[in-house]
Every structure is written in structure tokens, then in C-alpha cells.
Design a protein around this motif. Structure first.
Motif, PDB file in Angstrom:
ATOM      1  N   ALA A   1       0.756  -1.008  -0.062  1.00  0.00           N
ATOM      2  CA  ALA A   1       0.029   0.039   0.086  1.00  0.00           C
ATOM      3  C   ALA A   1       0.932   1.348  -0.146  1.00  0.00           C
ATOM      4  O   ALA A   1       0.601   2.335  -0.762  1.00  0.00           O
ATOM      5  N   TRP A   2       1.935   1.250   0.770  1.00  0.00           N
ATOM      6  CA  TRP A   2       2.665   2.476   0.982  1.00  0.00           C
ATOM      7  C   TRP A   2       3.486   2.660  -0.337  1.00  0.00           C
ATOM      8  O   TRP A   2       3.764   3.696  -0.944  1.00  0.00           O
ATOM      9  N   ALA A   3       3.997   1.384  -1.213  1.00  0.00           N
ATOM     10  CA  ALA A   3       4.835   1.445  -2.383  1.00  0.00           C
ATOM     11  C   ALA A   3       3.742   2.076  -3.527  1.00  0.00           C
ATOM     12  O   ALA A   3       4.367   2.783  -4.367  1.00  0.00           O
ATOM     13  N   GLU A   4       2.427   1.650  -3.529  1.00  0.00           N
ATOM     14  CA  GLU A   4       1.701   1.993  -4.647  1.00  0.00           C
ATOM     15  C   GLU A   4       1.337   3.478  -4.151  1.00  0.00           C
ATOM     16  O   GLU A   4       1.218   4.398  -5.149  1.00  0.00           O
ATOM     17  N   ALA A   5       1.235   4.200  -3.006  1.00  0.00           N
ATOM     18  CA  ALA A   5       0.828   5.622  -2.689  1.00  0.00           C
ATOM     19  C   ALA A   5       2.308   6.470  -3.229  1.00  0.00           C
ATOM     20  O   ALA A   5       2.179   7.488  -3.306  1.00  0.00           O
ATOM     21  N   ASN A   6       3.398   5.872  -3.216  1.00  0.00           N
ATOM     22  CA  ASN A   6       4.637   6.433  -3.496  1.00  0.00           C
ATOM     23  C   ASN A   6       5.374   5.865  -4.729  1.00  0.00           C
ATOM     24  O   ASN A   6       6.481   5.804  -4.602  1.00  0.00           O
ATOM     25  N   ARG A   7       4.459   5.555  -5.511  1.00  0.00           N
ATOM     26  CA  ARG A   7       5.259   4.743  -6.778  1.00  0.00           C
ATOM     27  C   ARG A   7       6.182   5.605  -7.407  1.00  0.00           C
ATOM     28  O   ARG A   7       7.226   4.963  -7.680  1.00  0.00           O
ATOM     29  N   ASP A   8       6.172   6.559  -7.751  1.00  0.00           N
ATOM     30  CA  ASP A   8       7.131   7.422  -8.492  1.00  0.00           C
ATOM     31  C   ASP A   8       8.659   7.531  -7.622  1.00  0.00           C
ATOM     32  O   ASP A   8       9.736   7.247  -8.114  1.00  0.00           O
ATOM     33  N   TYR A   9       8.554   7.658  -6.343  1.00  0.00           N
ATOM     34  CA  TYR A   9       9.534   7.799  -5.360  1.00  0.00           C
ATOM     35  C   TYR A   9      10.117   6.264  -5.271  1.00  0.00           C
ATOM     36  O   TYR A   9      11.509   6.295  -5.472  1.00  0.00           O
ATOM     37  N   VAL A  10       9.446   5.426  -5.137  1.00  0.00           N
ATOM     38  CA  VAL A  10       9.665   4.063  -5.211  1.00  0.00           C
ATOM     39  C   VAL A  10      10.845   3.758  -6.230  1.00  0.00           C
ATOM     40  O   VAL A  10      11.869   3.031  -6.289  1.00  0.00           O
ATOM     41  N   GLU A  11      10.181   3.899  -7.452  1.00  0.00           N
ATOM     42  CA  GLU A  11      11.136   3.799  -8.667  1.00  0.00           C
ATOM     43  C   GLU A  11      12.512   4.596  -8.769  1.00  0.00           C
ATOM     44  O   GLU A  11      13.288   3.902  -9.385  1.00  0.00           O
ATOM     45  N   ARG A  12      12.354   5.695  -8.244  1.00  0.00           N
ATOM     46  CA  ARG A  12      13.551   6.560  -8.345  1.00  0.00           C
ATOM     47  C   ARG A  12      14.646   6.025  -7.343  1.00  0.00           C
ATOM     48  O   ARG A  12      15.791   5.864  -7.644  1.00  0.00           O
ATOM     49  N   VAL A  13      14.149   5.350  -6.367  1.00  0.00           N
ATOM     50  CA  VAL A  13      15.054   4.708  -5.527  1.00  0.00           C
ATOM     51  C   VAL A  13      15.770   3.643  -6.051  1.00  0.00           C
ATOM     52  O   VAL A  13      16.883   3.297  -5.995  1.00  0.00           O
ATOM     53  N   LEU A  14      14.962   2.770  -6.894  1.00  0.00           N
ATOM     54  CA  LEU A  14      15.564   1.689  -7.739  1.00  0.00           C
ATOM     55  C   LEU A  14      16.471   2.031  -8.600  1.00  0.00           C
ATOM     56  O   LEU A  14      17.429   1.334  -8.682  1.00  0.00           O
ATOM     57  N   GLU A  15      16.005   3.124  -9.375  1.00  0.00           N
ATOM     58  CA  GLU A  15      17.038   3.680 -10.362  1.00  0.00           C
ATOM     59  C   GLU A  15      18.390   4.215  -9.846  1.00  0.00           C
ATOM     60  O   GLU A  15      19.446   3.974 -10.208  1.00  0.00           O
ATOM     61  N   GLU A  16      18.351   4.667  -8.403  1.00  0.00           N
ATOM     62  CA  GLU A  16      19.467   5.152  -7.822  1.00  0.00           C
ATOM     63  C   GLU A  16      20.429   4.089  -7.497  1.00  0.00           C
ATOM     64  O   GLU A  16      21.616   4.006  -7.588  1.00  0.00           O
ATOM     65  N   VAL A  17      19.798   2.948  -6.995  1.00  0.00           N
ATOM     66  CA  VAL A  17      20.552   1.644  -6.612  1.00  0.00           C
ATOM     67  C   VAL A  17      21.306   1.075  -7.815  1.00  0.00           C
ATOM     68  O   VAL A  17      22.406   0.628  -7.976  1.00  0.00           O
ATOM     69  N   ARG A  18      20.395   1.132  -8.931  1.00  0.00           N
ATOM     70  CA  ARG A  18      20.978   0.623 -10.143  1.00  0.00           C
ATOM     71  C   ARG A  18      21.982   1.407 -10.696  1.00  0.00           C
ATOM     72  O   ARG A  18      22.937   0.676 -11.352  1.00  0.00           O
TER      73      ARG A  18
ATOM     74  N   VAL B   1      21.125  -4.336  -6.926  1.00  0.00           N
ATOM     75  CA  VAL B   1      19.986  -4.991  -7.974  1.00  0.00           C
ATOM     76  C   VAL B   1      20.219  -6.485  -7.770  1.00  0.00           C
ATOM     77  O   VAL B   1      21.549  -6.814  -8.001  1.00  0.00           O
ATOM     78  N   THR B   2      19.204  -7.143  -7.968  1.00  0.00           N
ATOM     79  CA  THR B   2      19.500  -8.808  -8.068  1.00  0.00           C
ATOM     80  C   THR B   2      20.375  -9.254  -9.022  1.00  0.00           C
ATOM     81  O   THR B   2      21.301 -10.343  -8.888  1.00  0.00           O
ATOM     82  N   GLU B   3      20.255  -8.580 -10.448  1.00  0.00           N
ATOM     83  CA  GLU B   3      20.893  -9.266 -11.372  1.00  0.00           C
ATOM     84  C   GLU B   3      22.513  -8.918 -11.151  1.00  0.00           C
ATOM     85  O   GLU B   3      23.400  -9.869 -11.811  1.00  0.00           O
TER      86      GLU B   3
END
Length: 401
Positions: free
Chosen positions: A118-135, A188-190
Motif C-alpha cells: 500500500a505504501w509503495a503504491e501510494a509513493n510509486r514514483d519515489y519508489v521507482e526513483r530509489v530503484l534507479e538510484e541503486v541501479r 540490484v539482484t542481477e
């Protein structure tokens, strides 16, 4: 007239101890990666916990089965060789990388972790930006994210970045290793897991649940449906159905055990030793050791009622803060409250308690040897015994000898 059980309680104990590696002789000489792999193959996973009053809990089960070993060996196998990965299995755990596909259905389930989702869906854009920063910049700890100081609110008591990283970790987009101060470091997992564990189609949910139950049965040797489901935290209703099917197919054997109310399941590879050597089989068990983490099973197998008292107010504790059961032969014969006093370079036995009916002098002698070995492994110079418990006086005498 009661029907005779298929397996006696003594036999069930010996099966369980053999499956968990306690009837294997400890290595003579230096422990190497082959010994570590042997234990990991037997027990299947190591539960991780942050309590460090003695030693981090995932290091201790290896000592319990192998004796002193280089702690860096586990880090090498997990993080350099990449043979283990951390995931939510039996709580947070280290597992063999080859078992990663068996947990994929949990990571991708739409029903898993509803609060995080629920939190991730409410903060979708931010969550994706965090993943891109890790990548782009990983591996990273939560405190290294660009907005590390932003808080998500008192309900979580975590930064927004930490919550986002944990969401990606739970759904398998990132993996983690433990850095300084036990902090998770994410990538990232890969970049973490070998391609042969990532490529291909993971098994469906039903197949994966069956395989996890078979692994649990192999590691437990013998257990009820609830025992086996608990090992990888599988849902009990589905587990009962899968276990019945596996028994009908001959992949497991359903049996009755003396004094157990529920039927049990035995893995076909389970060994039944004729006896368990009192001189060779002894171990201090962390509260998070896979032999004893299902407390009802521990009580059924050993007649040993065990509760961890970390979260109990000090005045209400019966045995102590960090209490380890002591295995001698095929019995749990004592419990000791331990602390590594690193400043004073001593292993502190704050309390020691013998189980009813045991030979206190014999137990104390064996426990003294194990405590000396543990102190040396932890690079502590001596063992100091307090005065709480009926075993402290004979233990003090045994240590003096």
C-alpha cells in the motif's frame, strides 16, 4: 488398548539430531568451506537476528555443529562466492542461492506484505526513483541515498528511502548483504545472484511449496505438518494438503510418534542412529537455531519448555536475557544465560540451570569444555560464572579443573 506408535520418542530425537548434523563428528583441524557447505546443506538456512549480546545468531549454528571456525568463512561463502542470499524465509535468513527460485512466488504475490504494498503504491514514483538510484550507484545502504534524511512518519520509524529499499528487497528487485553495524547494503539482484539462478521460469506456487516442505522434512528428519510448514513459514492449510499428497506419492512417509497427538512425516533420507554419543555430541544452541526454533516441537522432542526472554522485563525473567539450551547426547540438559563481555575479554555466564534429573557434575564438566571452546572462538580470555542457578557451583568447579 492404545496402538503402538511407529516410532518411539527416543528414535524421533535421534532422527532429528542426525538430520540437523549433530551426530556428525566435528572436524579435526581447521574448518574449511567444505565443512560449512555440509552443514548448510543439512539445515537449509540460517536465521539472522540483530541481537549481539553473544554473537550474531547466524554465526552460532555453525559453531554448534563444527566447533571453532573462522567467522570470515561464512562471509566469504555468502558474499564473495555468492553461494548464499538473504531473504524472508524463516524470518530473515541466509539460504543457498540455488533455492532462490523456490521463493519467487512469495516475492511476486499480490497478497504479500499488504502494508508495504500500500505504501509503495501510494509513493510509486519515489519508489521507482530509489530503484534507479541503486541501479546507477549501488551497492548502497539506506543512509547513502540522496534524500537519506527524509522521514516517512512515526508509524514506520524509518526513512522513506529505507522503506522503499525494503519493498524492493521483499519483492526481489534488490538483494542485500550485511555491512558495518549489521546494516543492509542493497544492490540490484542481477548484479548479486548468478544468472543460472535468475534465468528460466521459477516453479509455480504449489510446486514451490511442495519443494520447500520436502527441504524442511530433509532438514528436520521428522516433524508434524506444523513443524515442517514453520521451517520456511509456509501456509499451514496448503501445507497439510501438500504433505498428504507427498505421503501418498511416497516422497515422504507418514508415521505416528510416541506421545505425539498429530501424525508426523519422515523424509526418505532420514537416518536413525543407534545411539547418540555423550562424549561427542554437545552443543550450545542459540535461540534461533533451527533444531529448536519451533518451540512446541522442542517440547515434544526433548521435554524442554523454552521461551526467549529478551522482551520480558528483567524482574520477570526466569532464566535470563539471552539463554542458550545445552545439548548433551540426545537431551537438552541445561540452559545458560551468556554474554560476551568484550571490554573485559571474558565470556560471562550470568546464570546456569540444570534440567531436572540430570547428573549435574557430568553436565557441568561437558558444559565447561564447550564454554572454553566458545570463549576461544570469540577471542575472549576467560569464562566467568555468576551465581544465578543451581548449575553455577558445579560449573565453577569444573572450570577450575
Amino acid at each position: 488398548m492404545p496402538t503402538k506408535a511407529d516410532i518411539s520418542l527416543d528414535e524421533a530425537r535421534r532422527i532429528a539430531l542426525a538430520a540437523q548434523g549433530f551426530t556428525d563428528p566435528r572436524p579435526r583441524g581447521r574448518v574449511d568451506v567444505r565443512h560449512l557447505r555440509r552443514v548448510l546443506d543439512r539445515i537449509g538456512l540460517l536465521q539472522i537476528d540483530s541481537v549481539n549480546v553473544l554473537v550474531r545468531s547466524h554465526y552460532m549454528p555453525l559453531f554448534s555443529r563444527l566447533g571453532p571456525y573462522p567467522q570470515t568463512l561464512l562471509e566469504d561463502v555468502a558474499y564473495v562466492r555468492g553461494e548464499l542470499f538473504e531473504a524472508w524465509a524463516h524470518e530473515a535468513s541466509l539460504l543457498p542461492a540455488r533455492h532462490y527460485p523456490l521463493l519467487r512466488h512469495r516475492m511476486t504475490s499480490e497478497q504479500a506484505w499488504p502494508r508495504h504494498r500500500a505504501w509503495a503504491e501510494a509513493n510509486r514514483d519515489y519508489v521507482e526513483r530509489v530503484l534507479e538510484e541503486v541501479r546507477g550507484n549501488g551497492p548502497l545502504a539506506a543512509g547513502e541515498l540522496e534524500d537519506a534524511g527524509r522521514r516517512a512518519g512515526t508509524w514506520w520509524q524509518r526513512s522513506k528511502g529505507k522503506i522503499a529499499l525494503e519493498w524492493h528487497f521483499r519483492r526481489g528487485a534488490v538483494m542485500a548483504r550485511r555491512g558495518a553495524n549489521f546494516e543492509r547494503v542493497y544492490d540490484v539482484t542481477e548484479r548479486v545472484l548468478a544468472a543460472d539462478h535468475l534465468n528460466g521460469h521459477p516453479p509455480g506456487e504449489a510446486t514451490a511449496q511442495r519443494e520447500l516442505l520436502l527441504l524442511a522434512a530433509r532438514s528436520h528428519g521428522i516433524g508434524t505438518a506444523r513443524d515442517l510448514a514453520d521451517y520456511y513459514r509456509s501456509p499451514i492449510v496448503e501445507s497439510r494438503r501438500h504433505l498428504r499428497d507427498l505421503a501418498e506419492e511416497g516422497a515422504l512417509r507418514q508415521v505416528t510418534v510416541e506421545s505425539w497427538r498429530e501424525p508426523a512425516y519422515v523424509h526418505p533420507d532420514a537416518a536413525l542412529p543407534r545411539s547418540v554419543d555423550l562424549g561427542a555430541t554437545r552443543a550450545l544452541l542459540t535461540p534461533f537455531d533451527s533444531l529448536i526454533w519451533e518451540r512446541a516441537r522442542t517440547e515434544r522432542l526433548f521435554g524442554f519448555r523454552y521461551r526467549i526472554e529478551i522482551y520480558v522485563p528483567e524482574k520477570k525473567r526466569r532464566y535470563g536475557y539471552y539463554v542458550l539450551p545445552f545439548l548433551l547426547g540426545d537431551r537438552l540438559v541445561a540452559r545458560v544465560d551468556l554474554k560476551a563481555d568484550r571490554k573485559a575479554a571474558r565470556l560471562l555466564v550470568r546464570g546456569a540451570f540444570a534440567e531436572q534429573g540430570v547428573d549435574a557434575a557430568r553436565v557441568a564438566a561437558a558444559l565447561a569444555e564447550e564454554l572454553r571452546s566458545l570463549a576461544g572462538w570469540l577471542e575472549l580470555e576467560r569464562v566467568t560464572v555468576g551465581r544465578r542457578g543451581d548449575l553455577t557451583t558445579p560449573l565453577r568447579r569444573a572450570l577450575r579443573r
